[in-house]
Design a protein around this motif. Structure first.
Motif, PDB file in Angstrom:
ATOM      1  N   UNK A  14       0.811  -1.216   0.000  1.00 58.50           N
ATOM      2  CA  UNK A  14       0.000   0.000   0.000  1.00 58.50           C
ATOM      3  C   UNK A  14       0.848   1.270   0.000  1.00 58.50           C
ATOM      4  N   UNK A  15       2.021   1.205   0.669  1.00 59.26           N
ATOM      5  CA  UNK A  15       2.842   2.410   0.831  1.00 59.26           C
ATOM      6  C   UNK A  15       4.194   2.376   0.133  1.00 59.26           C
ATOM      7  N   UNK A  16       4.609   1.225  -0.355  1.00 54.82           N
ATOM      8  CA  UNK A  16       5.946   1.124  -0.932  1.00 54.82           C
ATOM      9  C   UNK A  16       5.928   0.381  -2.263  1.00 54.82           C
ATOM     10  N   UNK A  17       6.972   0.602  -3.011  1.00 58.72           N
ATOM     11  CA  UNK A  17       7.195  -0.118  -4.268  1.00 58.72           C
ATOM     12  C   UNK A  17       8.682  -0.424  -4.339  1.00 58.72           C
ATOM     13  N   UNK A  18       9.035  -1.685  -4.530  1.00 60.15           N
ATOM     14  CA  UNK A  18      10.432  -2.120  -4.586  1.00 60.15           C
ATOM     15  C   UNK A  18      10.673  -2.945  -5.833  1.00 60.15           C
ATOM     16  N   UNK A  19      11.881  -2.859  -6.341  1.00 62.25           N
ATOM     17  CA  UNK A  19      12.307  -3.711  -7.442  1.00 62.25           C
ATOM     18  C   UNK A  19      13.300  -4.701  -6.861  1.00 62.25           C
ATOM     19  N   UNK A  20      12.994  -5.998  -7.045  1.00 60.29           N
ATOM     20  CA  UNK A  20      13.849  -7.056  -6.519  1.00 60.29           C
ATOM     21  C   UNK A  20      14.421  -7.857  -7.676  1.00 60.29           C
ATOM     22  N   UNK A  21      15.661  -8.276  -7.510  1.00 61.54           N
ATOM     23  CA  UNK A  21      16.364  -9.035  -8.546  1.00 61.54           C
ATOM     24  C   UNK A  21      16.772 -10.383  -7.971  1.00 61.54           C
ATOM     25  N   UNK A  22      16.424 -11.440  -8.689  1.00 61.92           N
ATOM     26  CA  UNK A  22      16.853 -12.794  -8.341  1.00 61.92           C
ATOM     27  C   UNK A  22      17.634 -13.332  -9.537  1.00 61.92           C
ATOM     28  N   UNK A  23      18.927 -13.515  -9.343  1.00 56.33           N
ATOM     29  CA  UNK A  23      19.784 -13.969 -10.433  1.00 56.33           C
ATOM     30  C   UNK A  23      19.779 -15.486 -10.530  1.00 56.33           C
ATOM     31  N   UNK A  24      19.852 -15.983 -11.759  1.00 54.48           N
ATOM     32  CA  UNK A  24      19.992 -17.417 -11.983  1.00 54.48           C
ATOM     33  C   UNK A  24      21.292 -17.917 -11.366  1.00 54.48           C
ATOM     34  N   UNK A  25      21.371 -19.215 -11.123  1.00 49.80           N
ATOM     35  CA  UNK A  25      22.498 -19.816 -10.405  1.00 49.80           C
ATOM     36  C   UNK A  25      23.857 -19.525 -11.048  1.00 49.80           C
ATOM     37  N   UNK A  26      23.917 -19.485 -12.358  1.00 53.03           N
ATOM     38  CA  UNK A  26      25.205 -19.316 -13.039  1.00 53.03           C
ATOM     39  C   UNK A  26      25.364 -17.949 -13.697  1.00 53.03           C
ATOM     40  N   UNK A  62      26.629 -11.267 -12.105  1.00 52.58           N
ATOM     41  CA  UNK A  62      25.861 -10.029 -11.951  1.00 52.58           C
ATOM     42  C   UNK A  62      26.433  -8.882 -12.784  1.00 52.58           C
ATOM     43  N   UNK A  63      27.703  -8.950 -13.127  1.00 49.10           N
ATOM     44  CA  UNK A  63      28.306  -7.893 -13.940  1.00 49.10           C
ATOM     45  C   UNK A  63      27.688  -7.828 -15.347  1.00 49.10           C
ATOM     46  N   UNK A  64      27.183  -8.976 -15.821  1.00 46.72           N
ATOM     47  CA  UNK A  64      26.563  -9.008 -17.144  1.00 46.72           C
ATOM     48  C   UNK A  64      25.245  -8.235 -17.182  1.00 46.72           C
ATOM     49  N   UNK A  65      24.600  -8.066 -16.031  1.00 41.83           N
ATOM     50  CA  UNK A  65      23.327  -7.345 -15.962  1.00 41.83           C
ATOM     51  C   UNK A  65      23.470  -5.950 -15.357  1.00 41.83           C
ATOM     52  N   UNK A  66      24.688  -5.579 -15.030  1.00 43.93           N
ATOM     53  CA  UNK A  66      24.927  -4.312 -14.332  1.00 43.93           C
ATOM     54  C   UNK A  66      24.345  -3.110 -15.078  1.00 43.93           C
ATOM     55  N   UNK A  67      24.585  -3.010 -16.379  1.00 39.83           N
ATOM     56  CA  UNK A  67      24.077  -1.872 -17.147  1.00 39.83           C
ATOM     57  C   UNK A  67      22.544  -1.865 -17.209  1.00 39.83           C
ATOM     58  N   UNK A  68      21.970  -3.046 -17.445  1.00 36.21           N
ATOM     59  CA  UNK A  68      20.509  -3.152 -17.516  1.00 36.21           C
ATOM     60  C   UNK A  68      19.879  -2.748 -16.195  1.00 36.21           C
TER      61      UNK A  68
END
Length: 83
Positions: free
Chosen positions: A56-68, A71-77
């Motif tokens: 009701x009061x917040x909005x968050x963006x959460x990221x769950x990366x695949x096992x392999x 994270x540097x490959x998605x850094x720009x995105x």
């Protein structure tokens, strides 16, 4: 504040614009083809999920990366989504 629908559409455009194949899901977990209704964006190639979680009061963006996934490959995105 931007509507959740507009935020979801912007997230979709950023992910697709960076070449990711996506499956979209609503907050309840149902498949959807409507980016404005999507709250979970599953990247099929690397098995990662980006979620737009809201209360009701917040909005968050959460990221769950695949096992392999390096994270540097998605850094720009992710930086574009955060911005």
């Amino acid at each position: 504040m931007l509507s959740s629908e507009l935020v979801a559409e912007k997230m979709f455009k950023i992910l697709k614009g960076n070449g990711h194949d996506l499956k979209l899901f609503t907050a309840e977990g149902s498949d959807t083809v409507d980016p404005s209704a999507a709250r979970r964006f599953y990247m099929t190639v690397n098995g990662s999920m980006i979620s737009l979680d809201e209360t009701e009061n917040t909005r968050n963006i959460k990221v769950s990366l695949g096992a392999n996934v390096d994270h540097q490959l998605l850094k720009d995105t992710l930086g574009q989504i955060k911005g």
